[in-house]
Design a protein around this motif. Sequence first.
Motif, PDB file in Angstrom:
ATOM      1  N   UNK A  63       0.865  -1.176   0.000  1.00 43.28           N
ATOM      2  CA  UNK A  63       0.000   0.000   0.000  1.00 43.28           C
ATOM      3  C   UNK A  63       0.905   1.230   0.000  1.00 43.28           C
ATOM      4  N   UNK A  64       0.985   1.916  -1.128  1.00 47.37           N
ATOM      5  CA  UNK A  64       1.886   3.049  -1.291  1.00 47.37           C
ATOM      6  C   UNK A  64       1.584   4.176  -0.298  1.00 47.37           C
ATOM      7  N   UNK A  65       0.316   4.368   0.028  1.00 51.31           N
ATOM      8  CA  UNK A  65      -0.027   5.461   0.944  1.00 51.31           C
ATOM      9  C   UNK A  65       0.468   5.214   2.363  1.00 51.31           C
ATOM     10  N   UNK A  66       0.949   4.004   2.654  1.00 53.90           N
ATOM     11  CA  UNK A  66       1.417   3.684   4.002  1.00 53.90           C
ATOM     12  C   UNK A  66       2.885   4.047   4.211  1.00 53.90           C
ATOM     13  N   UNK A  89      -2.121   5.477  -8.373  1.00 53.75           N
ATOM     14  CA  UNK A  89      -1.429   4.182  -8.312  1.00 53.75           C
ATOM     15  C   UNK A  89      -1.253   3.783  -6.845  1.00 53.75           C
ATOM     16  N   UNK A  90      -2.329   3.308  -6.205  1.00 59.50           N
ATOM     17  CA  UNK A  90      -2.299   3.084  -4.758  1.00 59.50           C
ATOM     18  C   UNK A  90      -1.446   1.909  -4.291  1.00 59.50           C
ATOM     19  N   UNK A  91      -1.058   1.013  -5.202  1.00 62.69           N
ATOM     20  CA  UNK A  91      -0.273  -0.147  -4.773  1.00 62.69           C
ATOM     21  C   UNK A  91       0.934  -0.368  -5.675  1.00 62.69           C
ATOM     22  N   UNK A  92       1.912  -1.030  -5.103  1.00 61.40           N
ATOM     23  CA  UNK A  92       3.037  -1.592  -5.848  1.00 61.40           C
ATOM     24  C   UNK A  92       2.897  -3.098  -5.705  1.00 61.40           C
ATOM     25  N   UNK A  93       3.255  -3.851  -6.739  1.00 63.49           N
ATOM     26  CA  UNK A  93       3.111  -5.309  -6.676  1.00 63.49           C
ATOM     27  C   UNK A  93       4.384  -6.002  -7.144  1.00 63.49           C
ATOM     28  N   UNK A  94       4.558  -7.202  -6.655  1.00 61.87           N
ATOM     29  CA  UNK A  94       5.654  -8.078  -7.097  1.00 61.87           C
ATOM     30  C   UNK A  94       5.066  -9.448  -7.342  1.00 61.87           C
ATOM     31  N   UNK A  95       5.480 -10.065  -8.449  1.00 60.24           N
ATOM     32  CA  UNK A  95       5.080 -11.436  -8.766  1.00 60.24           C
ATOM     33  C   UNK A  95       6.314 -12.156  -9.264  1.00 60.24           C
ATOM     34  N   UNK A  96       6.680 -13.244  -8.586  1.00 60.55           N
ATOM     35  CA  UNK A  96       7.875 -13.981  -8.989  1.00 60.55           C
ATOM     36  C   UNK A  96       7.647 -14.699 -10.310  1.00 60.55           C
ATOM     37  N   UNK A  97       8.727 -14.812 -11.067  1.00 64.16           N
ATOM     38  CA  UNK A  97       8.698 -15.548 -12.338  1.00 64.16           C
ATOM     39  C   UNK A  97       9.667 -16.718 -12.328  1.00 64.16           C
ATOM     40  N   UNK A 108      15.386 -14.495  -6.536  1.00 63.88           N
ATOM     41  CA  UNK A 108      13.975 -14.555  -6.892  1.00 63.88           C
ATOM     42  C   UNK A 108      13.741 -13.531  -7.996  1.00 63.88           C
ATOM     43  N   UNK A 109      13.591 -14.033  -9.210  1.00 63.88           N
ATOM     44  CA  UNK A 109      13.309 -13.165 -10.352  1.00 63.88           C
ATOM     45  C   UNK A 109      11.818 -12.867 -10.368  1.00 63.88           C
ATOM     46  N   UNK A 110      11.468 -11.658 -10.785  1.00 65.01           N
ATOM     47  CA  UNK A 110      10.057 -11.337 -10.833  1.00 65.01           C
ATOM     48  C   UNK A 110       9.778 -10.042 -11.557  1.00 65.01           C
ATOM     49  N   UNK A 111       8.502  -9.696 -11.542  1.00 62.43           N
ATOM     50  CA  UNK A 111       8.022  -8.460 -12.148  1.00 62.43           C
ATOM     51  C   UNK A 111       7.535  -7.550 -11.037  1.00 62.43           C
ATOM     52  N   UNK A 112       8.095  -6.342 -10.995  1.00 62.85           N
ATOM     53  CA  UNK A 112       7.740  -5.352  -9.991  1.00 62.85           C
ATOM     54  C   UNK A 112       6.999  -4.228 -10.702  1.00 62.85           C
ATOM     55  N   UNK A 113       5.816  -3.907 -10.207  1.00 62.74           N
ATOM     56  CA  UNK A 113       5.012  -2.833 -10.790  1.00 62.74           C
ATOM     57  C   UNK A 113       4.893  -1.708  -9.771  1.00 62.74           C
ATOM     58  N   UNK A 114       5.293  -0.523 -10.211  1.00 64.76           N
ATOM     59  CA  UNK A 114       5.260   0.665  -9.373  1.00 64.76           C
ATOM     60  C   UNK A 114       4.850   1.836 -10.248  1.00 64.76           C
ATOM     61  N   UNK A 115       3.869   2.571  -9.812  1.00 66.33           N
ATOM     62  CA  UNK A 115       3.361   3.733 -10.542  1.00 66.33           C
ATOM     63  C   UNK A 115       2.948   3.356 -11.970  1.00 66.33           C
ATOM     64  N   UNK A 116       2.369   2.151 -12.108  1.00 65.35           N
ATOM     65  CA  UNK A 116       1.861   1.689 -13.393  1.00 65.35           C
ATOM     66  C   UNK A 116       2.916   1.176 -14.353  1.00 65.35           C
ATOM     67  N   UNK A 117       4.171   1.107 -13.919  1.00 69.07           N
ATOM     68  CA  UNK A 117       5.273   0.638 -14.760  1.00 69.07           C
ATOM     69  C   UNK A 117       5.759  -0.699 -14.220  1.00 69.07           C
ATOM     70  N   UNK A 118       5.875  -1.689 -15.099  1.00 68.09           N
ATOM     71  CA  UNK A 118       6.343  -3.013 -14.704  1.00 68.09           C
ATOM     72  C   UNK A 118       7.737  -3.250 -15.271  1.00 68.09           C
TER      73      UNK A 118
END
Length: 174
Positions: A63-66, A89-97, A108-118
């Motif tokens: 939760x980015x606002x935190x 863009x209220x959240x940042x996410x990570x998903x491992x690949x 741990x390789x993955x995709x990180x999304x922050x401010x709508x950019x992955x």
Amino acid sequence: MTATAQIPGYTVGTWDIDPVHSDVTFSVRHMGVGKSRGRFGSFSAEIVTAEDPLQSSVSATIDISSIDTRNADRDAHVRSADFFDAESHPTATFRSTGIRQDGEDYLIDGEFTLKGVTKPVTLTAEVNGFSENLLGISATTTINRTDFGIGQAGGAVIGEKVSITLDIEAQLRS
């Protein structure tokens, strides 16, 4: 020797992060001489440990606002469109690949999304241990904030490299 044999007490299962016993922190160079540090107070994650640890997976949401940098004015500015644009863009996410072993560490390789950019990122993780229903993991990565459209490029006030540290304790899902 298999990866499982190298992790004492390794337990297969689905784990939920315990936010009370976990931290998501960051640091960034400030004015070229020091570091500004902060943390996020609200986050969640699911870790799935597979029979083969290298087939395990992680998904997480922050939760980015935190954000908490110990300065309310700075926190408000960092939440603004100048930086995180937390309203849009209220959240940042990570998903491992994928997961790879590197000595005693795991990558741990993955995709990180922050401010709508992955973007692809790699976390260097250390398994701190397993107990009956607890899992401990520490992980670090470094991102370039401008890759995610955070702040202005080339600014002298804050550096472009942001170090992220995760100290995670998770509980085995019943």
